[in-house]
Design a protein around this motif. Structure first.
Motif, short mmCIF file in Angstrom:
data_model
loop_
_atom_site.label_atom_id
_atom_site.label_comp_id
_atom_site.label_asym_id
_atom_site.label_seq_id
_atom_site.Cartn_x
_atom_site.Cartn_y
_atom_site.Cartn_z
N PHE A 1 0.80 -1.22 0.00
CA PHE A 1 0.00 0.00 0.00
C PHE A 1 0.84 1.28 0.00
O PHE A 1 0.58 2.19 -0.78
N ASN A 2 1.83 1.37 0.87
CA ASN A 2 2.59 2.62 1.01
C ASN A 2 3.28 3.03 -0.28
O ASN A 2 3.24 4.20 -0.68
N THR B 1 -5.51 -1.18 10.19
CA THR B 1 -5.97 -2.54 10.46
C THR B 1 -5.16 -3.56 9.68
O THR B 1 -5.37 -4.77 9.83
N TYR B 2 -4.25 -3.10 8.85
CA TYR B 2 -3.56 -4.00 7.93
C TYR B 2 -2.37 -4.67 8.61
O TYR B 2 -1.51 -4.01 9.18
N VAL B 3 -2.33 -5.99 8.54
CA VAL B 3 -1.22 -6.77 9.12
C VAL B 3 -0.61 -7.59 7.99
O VAL B 3 -1.26 -8.45 7.40
N GLU C 1 -11.86 -0.41 7.75
CA GLU C 1 -10.56 -0.82 7.22
C GLU C 1 -9.72 0.42 6.90
O GLU C 1 -10.20 1.37 6.29
N SER C 2 -8.48 0.39 7.33
CA SER C 2 -7.57 1.51 7.05
C SER C 2 -6.15 0.96 6.96
O SER C 2 -5.81 0.00 7.65
N TYR C 3 -5.34 1.61 6.14
CA TYR C 3 -4.00 1.08 5.86
C TYR C 3 -2.89 2.10 6.11
O TYR C 3 -1.71 1.77 6.00
N LEU D 1 -7.54 -9.66 2.43
CA LEU D 1 -6.84 -8.83 1.46
C LEU D 1 -5.39 -9.25 1.33
O LEU D 1 -4.85 -9.35 0.23
N GLU D 2 -4.74 -9.52 2.45
CA GLU D 2 -3.34 -9.93 2.42
C GLU D 2 -3.19 -11.31 1.78
O GLU D 2 -2.24 -11.56 1.03
#
Length: 450
Positions: free
Chosen positions: A154-155, A318-320, A273-275, A231-232
């Protein structure tokens, strides 16, 4: 002709699919109010005397036209035929066209707008804007969910995202159709107008349509998000997929994950959901602060310069990301499932024909072991020395026959097991076999590496 042609162009991730479904489901009621949301796909098919096959209802209006590159002014093109339908509708109704895909390419959008404006003068554009950080997060979720090979983190991806620079797009649109014909709306619940304060009621309000809402069908939530963990998993699967993969396999994965939220539900429905981290979110939004103020003042006539009323920054990420071991597990299981599905698909393509492997070398032995549930009827080879020998796997063995021994190739579906296949491909084509229909290359079908 004074009726208005309205182009709704997104932006993406602003409830476009829900709005399009609403317009389709209520097209008859809209006509009673003087507005047409035409089924262009059906009309063009009928114009060409072709059978109309409905795919997804949101594609009926003009999504199918995005992939065509001819001009609407070219009467012989698909777009040109669609324009004839639109022009006819404009004689009696105001007309709405909706497709966000044109927004992705500034060049494409500019060309389409100029072309349509040259054909018809009374054109308006409706565009919804979503706060850039929330737009980026939603779009990244969508990219991983829909695209087969997209796996960028994402980044790094969000830093390169150009479509979040709204001002340049708005200025380009207003220059073509006139600032007074550009309707800018904000995709925030607090800013939605109309009966239900939804995207549907806000859109109707923006066009001055005042319906009897008791006669209009409501649309449930569509295009649900993938949870961070799902998603991951999909992102890693996208990394595993080969670009030479059979389209049917790619579609199977895609539709499985598209339907996944409906099947397993949302394990934490209250969590958004947030990244971004909180700090990264602030820094990301700072890049757009100046142009957002300009948009608010220039296109919404807000002296305050507030484009978005939502000022919240404390969305927790929330992204791991998967650990190396977790990623390896996902890769292994993807390979296993993929291999099983390819065998099932091969059985479909084979049909009622006998199965033959071409090439009696080491890779043939691998095929026999791998395909125990799909037994070969023959092994064909160009070598006279191998004729009459056997290849064995498990409890069964298969005899090797020479190419000249095959009297009727139409009885067989052939899997070429060799890695060097150019000569064999030409040989089989010379025998009247067609690649994909009568034979496949195992190295391509199963993704074998040299």
């Amino acid at each position: 002709m004074n009726n208005t042609l309205v182009l709704h162009l997104g932006t993406p991730k602003t409830g476009t699919t829900a709005l399009q479904l609403f317009l389709v489901e209520n097209s008859e009621e809209l006509k009673k109010l003087g507005w047409s949301y035409p089924n262009l796909a059906k009309s063009v098919a009928e114009m060409d005397n072709k059978k109309y096959v409905e795919n997804i209802s949101c594609e009926t209006n003009c999504r199918f036209l995005f992939f065509e590159k001819d001009k609407f002014s070219n009467s012989n093109s698909l777009r040109g035929k669609a324009w004839q339908v639109i022009r006819k509708e404009l004689e009696n109704y105001n007309v709405i066209l909706s497709e966000e895909a044109f927004y992705h390419s500034a060049k494409e959008m500019e060309e389409v707008l100029k072309d349509i404006k040259s054909l018809y003068d009374n054109v308006k554009v409706v565009l919804y804007l979503r706060r850039q950080d929330r737009y980026a997060e939603s779009l990244w979720n969508q990219e991983i969910k829909w695209r087969a090979f997209f796996s960028e983190e994402f980044n790094s991806w969000s830093e390169k995202l150009e479509s979040v620079h709204y001002l340049s797009r708005l200025d380009m649109i207003s220059e073509i159709i006139g600032k007074e014909n550009l309707i800018v709306r904000v995709f925030e619940k607090e800013q939605f107008e109309g009966e239900s304060h939804s995207i549907s009621s806000d859109f109707m309000h923006s066009l001055g349509i005042k319906p009897d809402w008791t006669k209009f069908k409501k649309i449930k939530s569509v295009n649900k998000r993938l949870s961070s963990s799902s998603l991951e998993i999909k992102r890693i699967i996208n990394k595993v997929m080969d670009r030479a993969e059979h389209p049917a396999i790619l579609e199977q994965y895609r539709w499985f994950f598209l339907d996944l939220p409906n099947q397993i539900g949302d394990t934490n429905p209250c969590q958004e959901e947030s990244y971004f981290s909180i700090q990264d979110r602030k820094e990301f939004l700072e890049k757009f602060e100046s142009e957002n103020i300009t948009i608010a003042k220039k296109y919404l006539k807000r002296d305050s310069g507030d484009l978005f009323l939502d000022k919240r920054m404390d969305y927790l990420s929330t992204y791991v990301q998967a650990t190396p071991m977790e990623e390896e597990i996902i890769r292994i299981f993807t390979y296993m499932i993929n291999n099983r599905d390819k065998q099932a698909l091969l059985l479909q393509v084979k049909g009622n024909r006998k199965l033959a492997y071409f090439g009696a070398g080491a890779k043939c032995q691998d095929m026999l072991k791998m395909m125990l549930e799909l037994r070969a009827d023959a092994i064909i080879d160009n070598s006279r020395e191998k004729e009459g020998t056997f290849k064995a796997a498990g409890l069964y063995k298969v005899q090797v026959v020479h190419t000249s021994s095959i009297d009727d190739w139409s009885q067989y579906f052939v899997v070429v097991t060799c890695m060097n296949t150019d000569t064999i491909e030409q040989q089989l084509i010379g025998l009247g076999l067609q690649k994909g229909r009568d034979f496949v290359l195992a190295k391509d079908w199963f993704g074998w590496k040299a």
